[in-house]
Write a protein that holds these residues in place. Structure first.
Motif, PDB file in Angstrom:
ATOM      1  N   ALA A 103       0.850  -1.196   0.000  1.00  0.00           N
ATOM      2  CA  ALA A 103       0.000   0.000   0.000  1.00  0.00           C
ATOM      3  C   ALA A 103       0.879   1.237   0.000  1.00  0.00           C
ATOM      4  CB  ALA A 103      -0.921   0.000   1.213  1.00  0.00           C
ATOM      5  N   VAL A 105       0.495   5.208   0.825  1.00  0.00           N
ATOM      6  CA  VAL A 105      -0.356   6.263   1.386  1.00  0.00           C
ATOM      7  C   VAL A 105       0.298   7.602   1.056  1.00  0.00           C
ATOM      8  CG1 VAL A 105      -1.442   7.166   3.469  1.00  0.00           C
ATOM      9  CG2 VAL A 105      -1.018   4.703   3.255  1.00  0.00           C
ATOM     10  N   SER A 132      -9.905   1.738   0.883  1.00  0.00           N
ATOM     11  CA  SER A 132      -8.913   2.495   0.115  1.00  0.00           C
ATOM     12  C   SER A 132      -9.332   2.607  -1.342  1.00  0.00           C
ATOM     13  CB  SER A 132      -7.540   1.814   0.209  1.00  0.00           C
ATOM     14  OG  SER A 132      -7.062   1.816   1.530  1.00  0.00           O
ATOM     15  N   LYS A 133      -9.758   1.504  -1.931  1.00  0.00           N
ATOM     16  CA  LYS A 133     -10.148   1.495  -3.337  1.00  0.00           C
ATOM     17  C   LYS A 133     -11.411   2.317  -3.581  1.00  0.00           C
ATOM     18  CE  LYS A 133      -8.008  -2.892  -4.710  1.00  0.00           C
ATOM     19  NZ  LYS A 133      -7.203  -2.337  -5.812  1.00  0.00           N
ATOM     20  N   TYR A 137     -10.746   6.937   2.380  1.00  0.00           N
ATOM     21  CA  TYR A 137      -9.694   7.638   3.114  1.00  0.00           C
ATOM     22  C   TYR A 137      -9.206   8.910   2.409  1.00  0.00           C
ATOM     23  CZ  TYR A 137      -9.172   3.386   5.970  1.00  0.00           C
ATOM     24  OH  TYR A 137      -9.380   2.334   6.829  1.00  0.00           O
ATOM     25  N   ASP A 138      -9.598   9.112   1.167  1.00  0.00           N
ATOM     26  CA  ASP A 138      -9.085  10.262   0.420  1.00  0.00           C
ATOM     27  C   ASP A 138      -9.486  11.578   1.082  1.00  0.00           C
ATOM     28  OD1 ASP A 138      -8.287   8.282  -1.262  1.00  0.00           O
ATOM     29  OD2 ASP A 138      -9.478   8.930  -2.997  1.00  0.00           O
ATOM     30  N   SER A 255      -4.478  10.078  -0.877  1.00  0.00           N
ATOM     31  CA  SER A 255      -4.986   8.877  -1.540  1.00  0.00           C
ATOM     32  C   SER A 255      -4.221   7.658  -1.025  1.00  0.00           C
ATOM     33  CB  SER A 255      -4.814   8.964  -3.066  1.00  0.00           C
ATOM     34  OG  SER A 255      -3.433   9.003  -3.406  1.00  0.00           O
ATOM     35  N   ILE A 256      -4.826   6.483  -1.192  1.00  0.00           N
ATOM     36  CA  ILE A 256      -4.165   5.220  -0.859  1.00  0.00           C
ATOM     37  C   ILE A 256      -4.346   4.257  -2.029  1.00  0.00           C
ATOM     38  CG2 ILE A 256      -4.053   3.247   0.716  1.00  0.00           C
ATOM     39  CD1 ILE A 256      -5.217   4.964   2.911  1.00  0.00           C
TER      40      ILE A 256
END
Length: 261
Positions: A103, A105, A132-133, A137-138, A255-256
């Motif tokens: 991942a 981040v 994440s997808k 979390y953005d 973003s992740i």
């Protein structure tokens, strides 16, 4: 006889002095015991406060009215907040199990890369991959930094309050029995209930011991690059100078991205 009377008076005075000294000593012991008890309570309470804040109640829905613009949090810093998406249930473990993942981040303070243990914590990693997808979390802040006793940066709450989550919860996986979380550890935050894991996670920037009495905290990965980013943020301290609060250097997750190894 005068001499006898003097002796009796002297004995009474002596006995009175001894009684006063004994009472004074007893009061001192009681005060010391009270002070010790108070200190113990303060220390325990302090640890509980740190941990209960480290371990949020993701069941809270009070964040539903959060705005999408920056807002001042409790410690006075500004960080982006948004109304979190809510999902009916956690993704299936099969999304992540029996595999390890990489991942990246991207944050306002620098990039942090991680290895995720889908083989050891499949439910946790599946949730992290799914969120994440989906962009959960953005543009969210890392809302909490602790700098005394517990050394972590906590992220994953779109509301920035410590009470936001994805709408679902799940249990503990891969928690160390000895309560040791080395620098670089990636683990889940939760409430007092062991089954309140959600979206909030923490990254350990310095070796930390956490209690195991309620089951510990799920380790689902490690930082493979960017530990220096966390340590730089930690070195700046909190916004209000306390040992526990929003970081003075704001950290926003931009973003992740996650890929199978």
């Amino acid at each position: 006889m005068p001499i006898e009377r003097d002796r009796e008076r002297a004995k009474r005075r002596y006995a009175k002095r001894q009684k006063n000294l004994a009472e004074r000593a007893a009061r001192k012991r009681r005060n010391q015991q009270v002070i010790g008890a108070v200190l113990a309570v303060v220390l325990v309470a302090g640890g509980v406060v740190l941990l209960t804040q480290l371990l949020p109640d993701d069941s809270s829905s009070s964040a539903a009215g959060a705005t999408s613009s920056p807002t001042a949090n409790a410690s006075g810093s500004t960080a982006p907040t948004k109304t979190p998406k809510s999902y009916p249930s956690a993704p299936a473990k099969s999304l992540a199990e029996n595999a390890t993942w990489n991942a990246t981040v991207k944050t306002s303070a620098g990039d942090i890369t991680m290895e995720l243990y889908g083989d050891k914590a499949p439910q946790t990693v599946a949730s992290f991959i799914f969120l994440s997808k989906d962009g959960f979390y953005d543009d969210t802040s890392c809302h909490r930094l602790t700098t005394s006793g517990i050394y972590v940066l906590q992220c994953g709450d779109p509301t920035g309050t410590g009470s936001g989550g994805p709408g679902y919860q799940y249990g503990i996986e891969n928690a160390p029995k000895d309560g040791k979380y080395p620098a670089g550890t990636l683990a889940m935050a939760r409430g007092d209930d062991p089954n309140t894991n959600g979206s909030q996670f923490f990254m350990v920037y310095k070796d930390t011991d956490l209690p195991t009495t309620t089951g510990g905290y799920s380790i689902f990965g490690k930082v493979t690059n960017g530990l220096d980013v966390l340590q730089t943020v930690a070195a700046a301290g909190t916004a209000d100078g306390s040992a526990d609060g929003a970081p003075k250097t704001p950290v926003t997750i931009e973003s992740i991205t996650v890929e199978k190894k």
